[in-house]
Design a protein around this motif. Structure first.
Motif, PDB file in Angstrom:
ATOM      1  N   VAL A  58      65.311   6.713  56.553  1.00  0.00           N
ATOM      2  CA  VAL A  58      66.001   7.177  55.352  1.00  0.00           C
ATOM      3  C   VAL A  58      67.135   8.080  55.794  1.00  0.00           C
ATOM      4  CG1 VAL A  58      65.777   8.641  53.304  1.00  0.00           C
ATOM      5  CG2 VAL A  58      63.997   6.974  53.836  1.00  0.00           C
ATOM      6  N   SER A 123      58.562   8.954  51.312  1.00  0.00           N
ATOM      7  CA  SER A 123      59.776   9.654  50.860  1.00  0.00           C
ATOM      8  C   SER A 123      59.909  11.006  51.559  1.00  0.00           C
ATOM      9  CB  SER A 123      59.729   9.853  49.342  1.00  0.00           C
ATOM     10  OG  SER A 123      59.717   8.616  48.665  1.00  0.00           O
ATOM     11  N   TRP A 125      62.570  12.799  52.618  1.00  0.00           N
ATOM     12  CA  TRP A 125      63.568  13.737  52.077  1.00  0.00           C
ATOM     13  C   TRP A 125      62.957  14.510  50.910  1.00  0.00           C
ATOM     14  CZ3 TRP A 125      65.746  14.789  47.389  1.00  0.00           C
ATOM     15  CH2 TRP A 125      66.894  15.585  47.381  1.00  0.00           C
ATOM     16  N   ALA A 126      62.279  13.801  50.033  1.00  0.00           N
ATOM     17  CA  ALA A 126      61.659  14.443  48.873  1.00  0.00           C
ATOM     18  C   ALA A 126      60.479  15.304  49.284  1.00  0.00           C
ATOM     19  CB  ALA A 126      61.222  13.384  47.872  1.00  0.00           C
ATOM     20  N   ASN A 134      64.429  10.849  45.015  1.00  0.00           N
ATOM     21  CA  ASN A 134      65.115  10.899  46.299  1.00  0.00           C
ATOM     22  C   ASN A 134      66.459  11.607  46.123  1.00  0.00           C
ATOM     23  OD1 ASN A 134      66.924   9.034  45.209  1.00  0.00           O
ATOM     24  ND2 ASN A 134      66.170   7.311  46.414  1.00  0.00           N
ATOM     25  N   PRO A 140      61.586   6.816  43.547  1.00  0.00           N
ATOM     26  CA  PRO A 140      61.178   5.699  44.411  1.00  0.00           C
ATOM     27  C   PRO A 140      60.050   4.867  43.820  1.00  0.00           C
ATOM     28  CG  PRO A 140      61.511   7.677  45.716  1.00  0.00           C
ATOM     29  CD  PRO A 140      61.572   8.102  44.271  1.00  0.00           C
ATOM     30  N   THR A 150      65.797   1.379  46.258  1.00  0.00           N
ATOM     31  CA  THR A 150      66.017   2.626  46.990  1.00  0.00           C
ATOM     32  C   THR A 150      65.753   2.354  48.467  1.00  0.00           C
ATOM     33  OG1 THR A 150      63.723   3.391  46.809  1.00  0.00           O
ATOM     34  CG2 THR A 150      65.252   4.045  45.027  1.00  0.00           C
ATOM     35  N   GLU A 152      63.807   3.985  50.359  1.00  0.00           N
ATOM     36  CA  GLU A 152      62.389   4.155  50.613  1.00  0.00           C
ATOM     37  C   GLU A 152      61.613   2.874  50.299  1.00  0.00           C
ATOM     38  OE1 GLU A 152      64.279   8.098  49.732  1.00  0.00           O
ATOM     39  OE2 GLU A 152      64.332   6.127  48.762  1.00  0.00           O
TER      40      GLU A 152
END
Length: 306
Positions: A58, A123, A125-126, A134, A140, A150, A152
Motif C-alpha cells: 500500500v 489496511s 495505513w489505517a 484508507n 476498504p 482500493t 487494500e
C-alpha cells in the motif's frame, strides 16, 4: 481537530465533500502507532514456523507498507483452505492482534488437516492512524468488488485468485466500537452529504453472516464457543443489531458480495464476520483478542467437520 472540523468541514451541511475537504481530512490524520512494531515484528518471529510472503503493498503520499500473508509451511493441495483476515478496518485492533495471536498460539495445531492462509493487517495505513477509511477516505470493507476498488482490496483479491473454489472457510475479524457512532458514521454522513441519523452500539460479541448462505448452525457454533470468553450481544428493542434483524442469537446477515465486503471475497461455503465490542465495561483488550482466537478456531473446526 475539533468535532466540528471533522464532521462539518464541507461548505454546506448537505453538500458532499470536495477535494479540499478530503485533503483537510487526510492532513489531520496523525499516526498513533506503528505497523512495523506491532505487526511486522510479530510476523518476522513466525518465519521459523510458517511461510511468510509479501502479497502486495500500500502506497500513500510517499509512504509504503508491505502487505504480508502467513501460510501453513506444509501446504498440501489436497487439503482445504482456511482463510483468516484482520485489519480490513485498521482501527479495529483485536482483528489484527487476534489474527496474530491465533498464529502464535493455535495455528500449528491444524497442521496436516487444513491449509491456513492468514492476512493479519489488510489496511496498515489505517492501522497506524486508528481509522476506518484508507488515505483516500474510502472504506476498504466496501471495496471488494471486481478487481478491487482500493489498493487494500485489490492486493488481497490478487493473492486469492489462484485459490478460488478451494477455500472452505473464511473468517474476517472486526470490532464494533463506540467511535463508530461518535466519529466514523458522522464522518461518512458528512463526506457523502447526508444527514447523520444516530444509532446505537451493541454491547457484546456478534456475527455478520452472508444472507445468501447464512449457515446458521455454523454461526451458532462460533457464538457458543465465544460465549465462554465474552458475552454475546443482545438484540435491541426492535429485534435488531446495528439496524439489521437478528436471525439467531448474536447473528445478523448482510449481502456480502453486493456490499463489497471482505468476507465475500471467495466462494467459501462457510463465511462470517466477527464483531467484538472493545468498549464494553465487561471487556478488556485481552478478552477481545481471545474472543477472536476462539472464533477462528470454532469456525475452522466446524467447517472441517461439517
Amino acid at each position: 481537530m475539533t468535532e466540528d472540523q471533522v464532521f462539518h468541514s464541507n461548505r454546506t451541511s448537505l453538500e458532499a465533500w470536495h477535494s479540499a475537504d478530503r485533503a483537510f481530512w487526510l492532513a489531520s490524520r496523525a499516526k498513533c502507532r506503528s505497523y512495523a512494531s506491532d505487526v511486522l515484528t510479530r510476523i518476522a518471529a513466525l518465519h521459523a514456523r510458517f511461510d511468510v510472503a509479501q502479497y502486495g503493498r500500500v502506497e500513500y503520499q510517499g509512504e509504503t507498507y508491505p502487505l504480508l500473508a502467513v501460510r501453513s509451511r506444509a501446504w498440501n493441495d489436497a487439503l482445504p483452505v482456511a482463510l483468516v483476515t484482520g485489519g480490513v478496518h485498521g482501527y479495529e485492533t483485536s482483528g489484527v492482534q487476534g489474527a496474530l495471536d491465533f498464529l502464535e498460539q493455535k495455528a500449528e495445531s491444524y497442521a496436516g488437516t487444513v491449509n491456513l492462509l492468514v492476512a493479519p493487517c489488510i489496511s496498515p495505513w489505517a492501522y497506524e492512524r486508528v481509522q476506518r477509511w484508507n488515505a483516500e477516505a474510502l472504506d476498504p470493507n466496501r471495496s471488494f468488488v471486481e478487481s478491487g476498488s482500493t489498493q487494500e482490496a485489490a492486493a488481497l483479491i490478487r493473492l486469492l485468485a489462484p485459490l478460488q473454489g478451494r477455500v472452505r472457510v473464511h473468517i474476517d475479524l472486526h470490532e464494533t466500537t463506540d467511535s463508530d457512532e461518535t466519529e466514523f458514521r458522522p464522518a461518512k454522513a458528512a463526506r457523502d452529504g447526508e444527514v447523520f441519523v444516530p444509532g446505537s452500539i451493541p454491547d457484546g460479541f456478534y456475527l455478520c453472516g452472508d444472507e445468501n448462505k447464512p449457515q446458521l448452525d455454523f454461526q451458532n457454533a462460533i457464538n457458543a464457543a465465544v460465549a465462554e470468553v465474552t458475552h454475546i450481544a443482545p438484540s435491541d428493542a426492535k429485534g435488531q443489531i446495528i439496524g439489521s434483524p437478528v436471525v439467531a442469537p448474536g447473528v445478523i446477515l448482510y449481502d456480502y458480495k453486493a456490499l463489497g465486503l471482505c468476507a465475500g471475497v471467495t466462494d467459501a461455503p462457510f463465511t462470517t464476520t466477527t464483531e467484538v465490542y472493545p468498549d464494553s465495561p465487561r471487556a478488556t483488550p485481552q478478552i477481545c483478542n481471545a474472543a477472536q482466537v476462539v472464533a477462528v478456531c470454532a469456525a475452522i473446526d466446524y467447517a472441517l467437520n461439517a
